[in-house]
Motif scaffolding. Structure first.
Motif, PDB file in Angstrom:
ATOM      1  N   ALA A 123       6.600   6.043   1.952  1.00 42.46           N
ATOM      2  CA  ALA A 123       6.645   4.827   2.001  1.00 42.46           C
ATOM      3  C   ALA A 123       5.911   5.635   0.745  1.00 42.46           C
ATOM      4  O   ALA A 123       4.587   5.139  -0.688  1.00 42.46           O
ATOM      5  N   TYR A 124       5.912   6.669   0.399  1.00 40.23           N
ATOM      6  CA  TYR A 124       4.368   7.768  -0.001  1.00 40.23           C
ATOM      7  C   TYR A 124       5.210   8.412  -1.449  1.00 40.23           C
ATOM      8  O   TYR A 124       4.556   8.546  -2.516  1.00 40.23           O
ATOM      9  N   ARG A 142       9.715   7.214  12.355  1.00 39.09           N
ATOM     10  CA  ARG A 142       7.634   7.321  11.153  1.00 39.09           C
ATOM     11  C   ARG A 142       8.103   7.972  10.030  1.00 39.09           C
ATOM     12  O   ARG A 142       7.587   7.978   9.419  1.00 39.09           O
ATOM     13  N   SER A 143       8.684   9.400  10.289  1.00 36.36           N
ATOM     14  CA  SER A 143       8.200  10.396   9.280  1.00 36.36           C
ATOM     15  C   SER A 143       8.925   9.432   7.824  1.00 36.36           C
ATOM     16  O   SER A 143       8.723  10.257   7.273  1.00 36.36           O
ATOM     17  N   LYS A 144      10.641   9.764   8.168  1.00 37.90           N
ATOM     18  CA  LYS A 144      10.782   9.439   6.915  1.00 37.90           C
ATOM     19  C   LYS A 144      10.303   7.572   6.285  1.00 37.90           C
ATOM     20  O   LYS A 144      10.617   7.887   4.945  1.00 37.90           O
ATOM     21  N   GLU A 145       9.656   6.987   7.118  1.00 36.93           N
ATOM     22  CA  GLU A 145       9.346   5.822   6.916  1.00 36.93           C
ATOM     23  C   GLU A 145       8.175   6.163   5.801  1.00 36.93           C
ATOM     24  O   GLU A 145       7.731   5.576   4.782  1.00 36.93           O
ATOM     25  N   ARG A 146       6.832   7.457   6.512  1.00 32.15           N
ATOM     26  CA  ARG A 146       5.927   7.178   5.604  1.00 32.15           C
ATOM     27  C   ARG A 146       6.377   7.845   4.541  1.00 32.15           C
ATOM     28  O   ARG A 146       5.661   8.176   3.274  1.00 32.15           O
TER      29      ARG A 146
END
Length: 317
Positions: free
Chosen positions: A315-316, A308-312
């Motif tokens: 996305a950022y 999830r951290s990588k996805e965020r």
């Protein structure tokens, strides 16, 4: 005058010069002892070699299975008493039968009382050797189910083989306990026989003119057709009662009976120790499974969180 150290104080009277001098000497000696102890304590505390050796000794003492050690000592003591005293008591019985009852060994392969006594002696040799080895095995099992050994060798070796070994020893020890109960009951028979013989000798000395007889056929030592009877009016009976051999053999059988009882108590003690080890190994296995599941879940949560951290982050950016 009042002197004090870091832990205690001493009052020196100033009236008596001699007592005052002794008090000064005692105060000086106590200060030197306390100072030396404090220096030695600080030196040992700062010395890594001493602290490592001390921790190693504590760890070794913590790894000793004291319950198994007590049971092993009790087992060895009981087996030694039973085998040693039983062997000598059987030898004394042979001498009594040959000397006072005028019995002789039969030629050939006939199974008589002397052949039975020889068989019992060989059984005693086997019992001594077998339980010496069995006590060592139980001590090894106790060492490998101790917490300190578990920390050294890990959970896998303990929980994989420990449950099978503990269950096997529990079953084997239970069977040995039943066997020792039978041995104890069997050892009580010669004690009962010698008690009757000792009672007849005692009644003969207390009651004058009493004509009492002891027939070996009533104990099954000889066949019905053989008459091996000794009475109080015979010379052999008087010599047997006056000899120390009868009294010694009787007390040896009593000590052998006590040794068999001690072996039974040791087997019961071993059953309690092995049952506790079984529960310990079982709990360790369950704890190991719980730790594996917990670490697996934590790893999964960590992977989800990192994903999830990588996805965020993607996305950022």
């Amino acid at each position: 005058m009042l002197f004090f150290t870091s832990r205690t104080f001493f009052h020196c009277p100033s009236s008596d010069f001699e007592l005052h001098g002794h008090c000064h000497s005692f105060w000086w000696l106590m200060n030197m002892v306390i100072l030396a102890a404090q220096v030695g304590r600080s030196r040992h505390h700062n010395d890594p070699k001493y602290s490592g050796c001390f921790e190693c000794c504590i760890k070794c003492l913590g790894g000793i299975p004291y319950a198994s050690l007590i049971a092993t000592i009790l087992l060895y003591a009981g087996v030694a008493l039973f085998c040693g005293c039983g062997h000598e008591a059987l030898s004394g019985t042979v001498n009594i039968l040959q000397t006072y009852f005028e019995m002789a060994r039969t030629a050939g392969d006939t199974l008589d009382v002397f052949t039975m006594i020889d068989i019992f002696k060989y059984v005693i040799y086997g019992i001594a050797a077998a339980f010496f080895v069995y006590g060592i095995l139980l001590m090894v099992e106790g060492f490998f189910t101790t917490g300190a050994i578990k920390d050294l060798y890990g959970d896998f070796k303990i929980t994989t083989c420990g449950r099978c070994v503990s269950a096997w020893f529990i079953m084997l020890t239970y069977l040995f306990m039943l066997a020792w109960l039978g041995v104890t009951a069997f050892t009580s028979l010669p004690v009962y026989m010698y008690f009757n013989l000792w009672t007849i000798c005692r009644n003969t000395t207390l009651v004058e003119g009493a004509n009492l007889c002891l027939d070996l056929r009533q104990f099954g030592i000889v066949t019905i057709g053989e008459e091996k009877k000794i009475c109080t009016v015979s010379e052999n009976f008087l010599r047997m009662c006056e000899s120390t051999e009868l009294n010694m053999t009787f007390h040896l059988f009593i000590v052998a009976l006590a040794g068999a009882g001690a072996a039974v108590i040791a087997m019961v003690h071993y059953l309690m120790v092995l049952s506790a080890n079984w529960a310990y190994v079982k709990d360790a296995c369950r704890m190991q499974k719980y730790e594996d599941i917990k670490s697996k879940e934590e790893q999964e949560l960590h992977d989800i969180h990192s994903t999830r951290s990588k996805e965020r982050l993607n996305a950022y950016t």
